[in-house]
Design an enzyme around this catalytic site. Structure first.
Site, PDB file in Angstrom:
ATOM      1  N   HIS A  83       0.851  -1.199   0.000  1.00 53.26           N
ATOM      2  CA  HIS A  83       0.000   0.000   0.000  1.00 53.26           C
ATOM      3  C   HIS A  83       0.882   1.243   0.000  1.00 53.26           C
ATOM      4  O   HIS A  83       1.900   1.286   0.676  1.00 53.26           O
ATOM      5  CB  HIS A  83      -0.893  -0.019   1.245  1.00 53.26           C
ATOM      6  CG  HIS A  83      -1.666   1.234   1.477  1.00 53.26           C
ATOM      7  ND1 HIS A  83      -2.539   1.761   0.543  1.00 53.26           N
ATOM      8  CD2 HIS A  83      -1.718   2.078   2.537  1.00 53.26           C
ATOM      9  CE1 HIS A  83      -3.086   2.862   1.032  1.00 53.26           C
ATOM     10  NE2 HIS A  83      -2.608   3.091   2.236  1.00 53.26           N
ATOM     11  N   HIS A  85       0.767   4.657   1.171  1.00 53.24           N
ATOM     12  CA  HIS A  85      -0.097   5.299   2.155  1.00 53.24           C
ATOM     13  C   HIS A  85      -0.262   6.793   1.888  1.00 53.24           C
ATOM     14  O   HIS A  85       0.713   7.541   1.884  1.00 53.24           O
ATOM     15  CB  HIS A  85       0.481   5.080   3.561  1.00 53.24           C
ATOM     16  CG  HIS A  85      -0.382   5.622   4.647  1.00 53.24           C
ATOM     17  ND1 HIS A  85      -1.001   4.827   5.586  1.00 53.24           N
ATOM     18  CD2 HIS A  85      -0.738   6.884   4.951  1.00 53.24           C
ATOM     19  CE1 HIS A  85      -1.698   5.573   6.402  1.00 53.24           C
ATOM     20  NE2 HIS A  85      -1.549   6.839   6.051  1.00 53.24           N
ATOM     21  N   HIS A 128       3.925   0.407   2.762  1.00 53.93           N
ATOM     22  CA  HIS A 128       4.053  -0.719   3.689  1.00 53.93           C
ATOM     23  C   HIS A 128       3.245  -1.895   3.189  1.00 53.93           C
ATOM     24  O   HIS A 128       2.261  -1.721   2.465  1.00 53.93           O
ATOM     25  CB  HIS A 128       3.602  -0.317   5.103  1.00 53.93           C
ATOM     26  CG  HIS A 128       2.167   0.128   5.224  1.00 53.93           C
ATOM     27  ND1 HIS A 128       1.127  -0.757   5.384  1.00 53.93           N
ATOM     28  CD2 HIS A 128       1.598   1.356   5.207  1.00 53.93           C
ATOM     29  CE1 HIS A 128      -0.012  -0.088   5.484  1.00 53.93           C
ATOM     30  NE2 HIS A 128       0.239   1.196   5.369  1.00 53.93           N
ATOM     31  N   HIS A 130       0.459  -4.482   3.187  1.00 53.19           N
ATOM     32  CA  HIS A 130      -0.904  -4.426   3.741  1.00 53.19           C
ATOM     33  C   HIS A 130      -1.525  -5.814   3.645  1.00 53.19           C
ATOM     34  O   HIS A 130      -2.678  -5.989   3.268  1.00 53.19           O
ATOM     35  CB  HIS A 130      -1.754  -3.386   3.024  1.00 53.19           C
ATOM     36  CG  HIS A 130      -2.543  -2.511   3.955  1.00 53.19           C
ATOM     37  ND1 HIS A 130      -3.089  -2.974   5.136  1.00 53.19           N
ATOM     38  CD2 HIS A 130      -2.875  -1.199   3.892  1.00 53.19           C
ATOM     39  CE1 HIS A 130      -3.737  -1.972   5.733  1.00 53.19           C
ATOM     40  NE2 HIS A 130      -3.611  -0.886   5.010  1.00 53.19           N
ATOM     41  N   HIS A 414      -6.908   5.074  19.255  1.00 50.69           N
ATOM     42  CA  HIS A 414      -6.826   4.337  18.000  1.00 50.69           C
ATOM     43  C   HIS A 414      -6.784   5.307  16.817  1.00 50.69           C
ATOM     44  O   HIS A 414      -7.744   6.045  16.596  1.00 50.69           O
ATOM     45  CB  HIS A 414      -8.038   3.413  17.860  1.00 50.69           C
ATOM     46  CG  HIS A 414      -8.159   2.440  18.988  1.00 50.69           C
ATOM     47  ND1 HIS A 414      -7.501   1.237  19.012  1.00 50.69           N
ATOM     48  CD2 HIS A 414      -8.834   2.512  20.160  1.00 50.69           C
ATOM     49  CE1 HIS A 414      -7.773   0.590  20.138  1.00 50.69           C
ATOM     50  NE2 HIS A 414      -8.580   1.345  20.857  1.00 50.69           N
ATOM     51  N   HIS A 417      -7.343   5.475   9.685  1.00 50.56           N
ATOM     52  CA  HIS A 417      -6.847   5.913   8.373  1.00 50.56           C
ATOM     53  C   HIS A 417      -7.867   5.565   7.304  1.00 50.56           C
ATOM     54  O   HIS A 417      -8.376   4.453   7.259  1.00 50.56           O
ATOM     55  CB  HIS A 417      -5.515   5.206   8.065  1.00 50.56           C
ATOM     56  CG  HIS A 417      -5.052   5.384   6.650  1.00 50.56           C
ATOM     57  ND1 HIS A 417      -4.981   6.614   6.032  1.00 50.56           N
ATOM     58  CD2 HIS A 417      -4.633   4.490   5.719  1.00 50.56           C
ATOM     59  CE1 HIS A 417      -4.546   6.464   4.790  1.00 50.56           C
ATOM     60  NE2 HIS A 417      -4.323   5.190   4.569  1.00 50.56           N
ATOM     61  N   HIS A 419      -8.340   5.257   3.232  1.00 53.33           N
ATOM     62  CA  HIS A 419      -7.671   5.181   1.930  1.00 53.33           C
ATOM     63  C   HIS A 419      -8.434   6.047   0.914  1.00 53.33           C
ATOM     64  O   HIS A 419      -9.647   6.237   1.012  1.00 53.33           O
ATOM     65  CB  HIS A 419      -7.644   3.733   1.428  1.00 53.33           C
ATOM     66  CG  HIS A 419      -6.765   2.823   2.233  1.00 53.33           C
ATOM     67  ND1 HIS A 419      -6.008   1.825   1.668  1.00 53.33           N
ATOM     68  CD2 HIS A 419      -6.503   2.748   3.562  1.00 53.33           C
ATOM     69  CE1 HIS A 419      -5.334   1.172   2.600  1.00 53.33           C
ATOM     70  NE2 HIS A 419      -5.624   1.715   3.762  1.00 53.33           N
ATOM     71  N   HIS A 469      -9.597   2.034   8.548  1.00 58.90           N
ATOM     72  CA  HIS A 469      -9.162   1.090   9.581  1.00 58.90           C
ATOM     73  C   HIS A 469      -8.271   1.730  10.621  1.00 58.90           C
ATOM     74  O   HIS A 469      -7.629   2.753  10.368  1.00 58.90           O
ATOM     75  CB  HIS A 469      -8.407  -0.079   8.931  1.00 58.90           C
ATOM     76  CG  HIS A 469      -7.132   0.317   8.230  1.00 58.90           C
ATOM     77  ND1 HIS A 469      -5.904   0.275   8.862  1.00 58.90           N
ATOM     78  CD2 HIS A 469      -6.901   0.777   6.978  1.00 58.90           C
ATOM     79  CE1 HIS A 469      -4.975   0.680   8.000  1.00 58.90           C
ATOM     80  NE2 HIS A 469      -5.537   0.993   6.852  1.00 58.90           N
ATOM     81  N   CYS A 470      -8.235   1.089  11.774  1.00 59.51           N
ATOM     82  CA  CYS A 470      -7.265   1.461  12.796  1.00 59.51           C
ATOM     83  C   CYS A 470      -5.878   1.130  12.271  1.00 59.51           C
ATOM     84  O   CYS A 470      -5.650   0.038  11.751  1.00 59.51           O
ATOM     85  CB  CYS A 470      -7.525   0.700  14.093  1.00 59.51           C
ATOM     86  SG  CYS A 470      -6.303   1.090  15.375  1.00 59.51           S
ATOM     87  N   HIS A 471      -4.933   2.090  12.399  1.00 54.76           N
ATOM     88  CA  HIS A 471      -3.591   1.837  11.873  1.00 54.76           C
ATOM     89  C   HIS A 471      -2.658   1.207  12.901  1.00 54.76           C
ATOM     90  O   HIS A 471      -1.460   1.093  12.669  1.00 54.76           O
ATOM     91  CB  HIS A 471      -2.975   3.071  11.245  1.00 54.76           C
ATOM     92  CG  HIS A 471      -2.250   2.753   9.970  1.00 54.76           C
ATOM     93  ND1 HIS A 471      -1.118   1.954   9.957  1.00 54.76           N
ATOM     94  CD2 HIS A 471      -2.511   3.058   8.686  1.00 54.76           C
ATOM     95  CE1 HIS A 471      -0.709   1.816   8.697  1.00 54.76           C
ATOM     96  NE2 HIS A 471      -1.529   2.470   7.911  1.00 54.76           N
ATOM     97  N   ILE A 472      -3.195   0.820  14.036  1.00 55.63           N
ATOM     98  CA  ILE A 472      -2.425  -0.086  14.898  1.00 55.63           C
ATOM     99  C   ILE A 472      -2.623  -1.469  14.278  1.00 55.63           C
ATOM    100  O   ILE A 472      -3.725  -2.017  14.292  1.00 55.63           O
ATOM    101  CB  ILE A 472      -2.911  -0.007  16.356  1.00 55.63           C
ATOM    102  CG1 ILE A 472      -2.613   1.393  16.905  1.00 55.63           C
ATOM    103  CG2 ILE A 472      -2.245  -1.103  17.198  1.00 55.63           C
ATOM    104  CD1 ILE A 472      -3.134   1.646  18.294  1.00 55.63           C
ATOM    105  N   HIS A 475      -4.450  -4.288  15.868  1.00 61.11           N
ATOM    106  CA  HIS A 475      -5.899  -4.094  16.019  1.00 61.11           C
ATOM    107  C   HIS A 475      -6.612  -4.344  14.693  1.00 61.11           C
ATOM    108  O   HIS A 475      -7.706  -4.912  14.672  1.00 61.11           O
ATOM    109  CB  HIS A 475      -6.192  -2.668  16.498  1.00 61.11           C
ATOM    110  CG  HIS A 475      -5.591  -2.343  17.828  1.00 61.11           C
ATOM    111  ND1 HIS A 475      -5.645  -1.089  18.396  1.00 61.11           N
ATOM    112  CD2 HIS A 475      -4.903  -3.122  18.704  1.00 61.11           C
ATOM    113  CE1 HIS A 475      -5.018  -1.103  19.565  1.00 61.11           C
ATOM    114  NE2 HIS A 475      -4.549  -2.318  19.773  1.00 61.11           N
ATOM    115  N   PHE A 480     -10.426  -4.471  13.163  1.00 63.64           N
ATOM    116  CA  PHE A 480     -10.833  -3.080  13.385  1.00 63.64           C
ATOM    117  C   PHE A 480     -10.862  -2.292  12.076  1.00 63.64           C
ATOM    118  O   PHE A 480      -9.998  -1.433  11.825  1.00 63.64           O
ATOM    119  CB  PHE A 480      -9.872  -2.434  14.366  1.00 63.64           C
ATOM    120  CG  PHE A 480     -10.534  -1.528  15.375  1.00 63.64           C
ATOM    121  CD1 PHE A 480     -11.900  -1.381  15.441  1.00 63.64           C
ATOM    122  CD2 PHE A 480      -9.750  -0.835  16.301  1.00 63.64           C
ATOM    123  CE1 PHE A 480     -12.494  -0.555  16.383  1.00 63.64           C
ATOM    124  CE2 PHE A 480     -10.331  -0.008  17.248  1.00 63.64           C
ATOM    125  CZ  PHE A 480     -11.706   0.139  17.286  1.00 63.64           C
TER     126      PHE A 480
HETATM  127 CU    CU Z   1      -6.522   0.454  17.252  1.00 62.53          CU
END
Ligand code: CU
Length: 524
Positions: A83, A85, A128, A130, A414, A417, A419, A469-472, A475, A480
């Site tokens: 991806h 980003h 990164h 994905h 959290h 992000h 896209h 989505h959460c970028h952690i 998660h 998430f």
């Molecule tokens: Cu999160």
């Protein structure tokens, strides 16, 4: 040259990344043992380095990045998918890189050409993997789009490979082998760092500046989880860009940067010639700076090669409410709570180890959402995964609000992000007021604490299924996320795919469990 005189040269080489590549380039994805913090393990790396090499181009460029998958270590995932980003991928949703929404993964021994235009964006981005949590195993690097007509050119003298600063968390255990919650072992700044009880002399990154020059530093968090409080002892700086969007200049002396966010700031090297600590204190893992952890060095030309003895001087943290876009400020829609065409409330939840959005855990479908749409499914009810796909009409104002009350204390805040878009953050974390006039514009936002109701707006102008989505990454792997299918009926006409893209799924679907690696592929 004898060994003694060679030592400083070796030290320099350790801290020097590869030269920038792109916008037309091969990108080899390989397994390699490296020791960025003194701990030796095999990682998944772009061009064999961590972080991956800087990919750069100019505003208006066509990027052609040929990803060549040479992975062989089946402890970790053997396929990949990348991806880019923050880049909008207008007309090239198929190149957005999220496995099982935009494409099937690239099998080991295969290559795939990501061919996309960047007509109207400039600033700091990154790339990164994905596919599941593969980027936590190393496949991540910075991407900069330079603008020869940058509105702030007169504010700085230096803006090159040496002024890109990456912040990363590092894991000593390969992601597929982590049992329970993952915890970062080290913070790397520009690919170097130390860990508690590790080698005390592991080299730290050194960023060199010359007295009297002004530097455009491009800070990018390539984190899998922690946010970092970033600061440079003895220096203030002027923030001019957020997530690839120029903003009015704001002076600060520290930045809390969440996973996947970016900032450009101008630093005037106007202090006494010497060494100054650069700090990136993580929100999880070992915090503080004992023994040089979470640190790098700002070294003026002419200063001795020595560790700094400076102390943190930060008193003026950057606030999202202080930042206003330079161009076209103002959120779409009317300046009222419900002044949009589509007002979507997202309740974030957690249950039995899974993260939920509006009660649903995201599980990647076996057929990519884009392929489902191209095959004729264009309604939320017909698109998989069930309950995770939301359709949005074109040319409409959209508002998303995040109710984080149930999850803020579970690994939060959290950072979410989106896209395919930037968005205006009309209500950022920590604020109870709504700014429709000139709110911060970005692509990843902290959803804040339990009392927050972070609210964002954007206009649909980009047909395609876009991930939110959460970028952690841990998660995300636990569910998430949702998919926003924008103008589903118009996706096919707007996003012509290639034969190579069409070949990805048959190749991937034919892989055996052993050929997937990582214990059989994504675990969710
Ligand atoms: Cu999160």
């Amino acid at each position: 040259m004898n060994f003694v005189t060679a030592l400083p040269l070796i030290a320099q080489l350790i801290g020097t990344a590869l030269a920038a590549i792109g916008p037309v380039t091969d990108l080899h994805v390989v397994n390699k043992f490296i020791q960025p913090d003194g701990f030796n393990r095999s990682y998944i790396l772009a061009e064999g380095v961590f972080p991956g090499p800087l990919i750069s181009g100019q505003k208006g460029d066509n990027f052609q990045i040929n990803v060549i998958n040479e992975l062989t270590n089946d402890t970790m995932l053997l396929s990949t998918s990348i991806h880019w980003h923050g880049l909008f991928q207008e007309g090239t949703n198929w190149a957005d890189g999220y496995a099982f929404i935009n494409q099937c993964p690239i099998a080991a021994g295969n290559s795939f050409l990501y061919n996309f235009n960047v007509p109207d964006q400039a600033g700091v981005f990154w790339y990164h993997s994905h596919l599941a949590t593969q980027y936590c195993d190393g496949l991540r690097g910075p991407l900069v789009v330079y603008d020869p007509q940058d509105p702030y050119l007169s504010l700085y003298d230096v803006d090159d490979d040496s002024t890109v600063i990456t912040l990363a968390d590092l894991y000593h255990v390969p992601a597929p082998l982590i049992v329970g919650a993952a915890t970062s072992d080290a913070t790397l700044i520009n690919g170097l760092g130390r860990y508690t009880n590790g080698p005390a002399t592991a080299p730290l990154a050194v960023i060199s500046v010359t007295l009297g020059k002004r530097y455009r530093f491009r800070l990018v968090s390539i984190s899998c989880e922690p946010n970092f409080v970033f600061s440079i002892d003895g220096h203030t700086f002027t923030v001019i860009e957020v997530d690839g969007v120029s903003h009015d200049p704001v002076v600060a002396d520290s930045i809390q940067i969440f996973a996947s966010q970016r900032y450009s700031f101008v630093l005037n090297a106007n202090q006494i010639v010497g060494n100054y600590w650069i700090r990136a204190n993580p929100s999880v893992g070992t915090t503080g700076f004992t023994g040089g952890i979470n640190s790098a060095i700002l070294r003026y030309v002419g200063a001795p090669v020595a560790d700094p003895v400076t102390v943190s001087t930060s008193v003026n943290p950057l606030l999202e409410t202080s930042l206003h876009p330079l161009v076209s400020p103002g959120a779409p829609g009317s300046p009222t709570l419900s002044g949009v065409d589509v007002d979507l409330r997202l309740v974030l939840g957690f249950n039995a180890g899974s993260f939920l959005v509006n009660g649903v855990k995201f599980v990647p479908p076996t057929v990519p959402v884009l392929l489902q749409i191209l095959s004729g499914a264009t309604t939320a009810a017909s698109l998989l995964p069930a309950g995770s796909v939301y359709t949005l009409p074109l040319n409409s104002t959209i508002q998303l609000s995040f109710d984080a009350s149930a999850v803020a204390a579970i690994g939060g805040p959290h950072p979410f992000h989106l896209h395919g878009h930037n968005f205006d953050v009309v209500r950022p974390a920590g604020s109870t007021t709504y700014n429709y006039v000139n709110p911060i514009r970005r692509d990843t936002v902290s959803t804040g604490a339990a009392t927050d109701n972070v609210t964002i707006r954007f206009t649909t102008n980009n047909a395609g299924p876009w991930f939110l989505h959460c970028h952690i990454d841990w998660h995300l792997e636990a569910g998430f996320a949702i998919v926003l299918a924008e103008d589903a009926p118009g996706v096919a006409a707007a996003n012509p795919t290639t034969d190579a893209w069409n070949d990805l799924c048959p190749i991937y679907d034919a892989l055996t469990s052993a050929e997937l690696g990582g214990g059989g592929g994504p675990t969710s």
